[in-house]
Design a protein around this motif. Structure first.
Motif: not given
Length: 138
Positions: A132-133, A130
């Motif tokens: 930045d999300g 992942y």
């Protein structure tokens, strides 16, 4: 393997040739209290399906890892959240994954480090990177 954790650096007693599982479990419980700062009552209440040293022959001067299979996932998570307590110590705690997943994670680590150098938030959850999300496709 979902409920397994691997502990490294816990001293081993090889005087009799091989440390019995009951001794290994007692050492693990003491480690959880002393090093991970988990309350004695909580440690005493934890149930393990199996606690043993990693499968190999004991070698003088080397300490085999301890593999602990927790009876309850909730107990495993209590221990896993205490990992920061080991910072700067010669101990470590890992989740146990199947070999295919470990290989996939090894391939993702360089990408994760590169993203972090570029100032992004990056982490690996199970076998997915992942950044930045957002999941990154392999």
């Amino acid at each position: 393997m979902r409920n397994n954790l691997i502990f490294t650096g816990i001293e081993e007693d090889n005087t009799t040739g091989n440390e019995p599982p009951a001794v290994t479990e007692n050492k693990l419980r003491a480690f959880l209290q002393e090093r991970l700062k988990i309350a004695k009552e909580a440690v005493d209440a934890m149930r393990f399906e199996r606690v043993h040293r990693s499968p190999s022959h004991p070698v003088t001067g080397k300490v085999r890892s301890v593999v602990a299979k927790f009876a309850f996932f909730k107990d495993r998570e209590v221990v896993r959240r205490q990992w920061p307590e080991l910072k700067g110590m010669p101990f470590n705690v890992f989740e146990q994954f199947p070999s295919e997943i470990l290989e996939k994670r090894r391939r993702l680590v360089p990408k994760m480090k590169e993203a972090k150098r570029n100032g992004k938030r990056a982490w690996i959850a199970y076998d997915t990177l992942y950044i930045d999300g957002r999941p990154v496709s392999q």
